[in-house]
Design a protein around this motif. Structure first.
Motif, PDB file in Angstrom:
ATOM      1  N   LEU A  21       0.847  -1.196   0.000  1.00  0.00           N
ATOM      2  CA  LEU A  21       0.000   0.000   0.000  1.00  0.00           C
ATOM      3  C   LEU A  21       0.883   1.246   0.000  1.00  0.00           C
ATOM      4  O   LEU A  21       1.989   1.236   0.531  1.00  0.00           O
ATOM      5  CB  LEU A  21      -0.912   0.016   1.232  1.00  0.00           C
ATOM      6  CG  LEU A  21      -1.942  -1.095   1.309  1.00  0.00           C
ATOM      7  CD1 LEU A  21      -2.663  -1.042   2.652  1.00  0.00           C
ATOM      8  CD2 LEU A  21      -2.929  -1.006   0.160  1.00  0.00           C
ATOM      9  N   PHE A  23       1.173   4.966   1.385  1.00  0.00           N
ATOM     10  CA  PHE A  23       0.657   5.901   2.368  1.00  0.00           C
ATOM     11  C   PHE A  23       1.131   7.317   2.053  1.00  0.00           C
ATOM     12  O   PHE A  23       2.230   7.512   1.538  1.00  0.00           O
ATOM     13  CB  PHE A  23       1.138   5.526   3.776  1.00  0.00           C
ATOM     14  CG  PHE A  23       0.519   4.264   4.296  1.00  0.00           C
ATOM     15  CD1 PHE A  23      -0.797   4.234   4.722  1.00  0.00           C
ATOM     16  CD2 PHE A  23       1.259   3.090   4.371  1.00  0.00           C
ATOM     17  CE1 PHE A  23      -1.373   3.070   5.214  1.00  0.00           C
ATOM     18  CE2 PHE A  23       0.703   1.920   4.853  1.00  0.00           C
ATOM     19  CZ  PHE A  23      -0.622   1.914   5.279  1.00  0.00           C
ATOM     20  N   CYS A  32      -4.237   6.288   3.101  1.00  0.00           N
ATOM     21  CA  CYS A  32      -4.076   5.408   1.946  1.00  0.00           C
ATOM     22  C   CYS A  32      -5.324   5.599   1.091  1.00  0.00           C
ATOM     23  O   CYS A  32      -6.387   5.070   1.409  1.00  0.00           O
ATOM     24  CB  CYS A  32      -3.920   3.951   2.365  1.00  0.00           C
ATOM     25  SG  CYS A  32      -3.691   2.857   0.939  1.00  0.00           S
TER      26      CYS A  32
END
Length: 102
Positions: A21, A23, A32
């Motif tokens: 992911l 951020f 996110c």
């Protein structure tokens, strides 16, 4: 701890290890956008930190943070310019990032 020559090398390896992911830093925590998630400083841990110096200008330095959270059992990365966050984030978030920066 791993050693990387480039930011892209770090990001590729971290992705292969599940930090998939992306951020973004906000004034109060991490966001996110791809999964519409916001984490407060107490909701995530910084697992690894990698610093990259600019070739000609120290102001071009960057930091890659490998981050995990028990909220949803997530892992991801935050890429930030070295010291760029200082004026723009809450004291709690600044302290969390600084502990791993020094």
């Amino acid at each position: 701890m791993h050693v990387y020559d480039t930011i892209s090398g770090a990001l590729t390896d971290l992705d292969s290890r599940g930090y998939n992911l992306d951020f973004n830093l906000t004034p109060d925590g991490l966001e996110c956008k791809s999964i519409d998630l916001f984490l407060m400083p107490e909701e995530f841990e910084i697992e690894e930190v990698y610093r990259f110096e600019g070739m000609t200008d120290p102001a071009d330095s960057s930091v890659v943070y490998a981050i995990s959270s028990n909220v949803g059992n997530l892992k991801g990365v935050l890429v930030d310019g070295y010291g760029m966050y200082a004026e723009n984030v809450s004291p709690e978030l600044l302290n969390k990032l600084k502990i791993h920066h020094e």
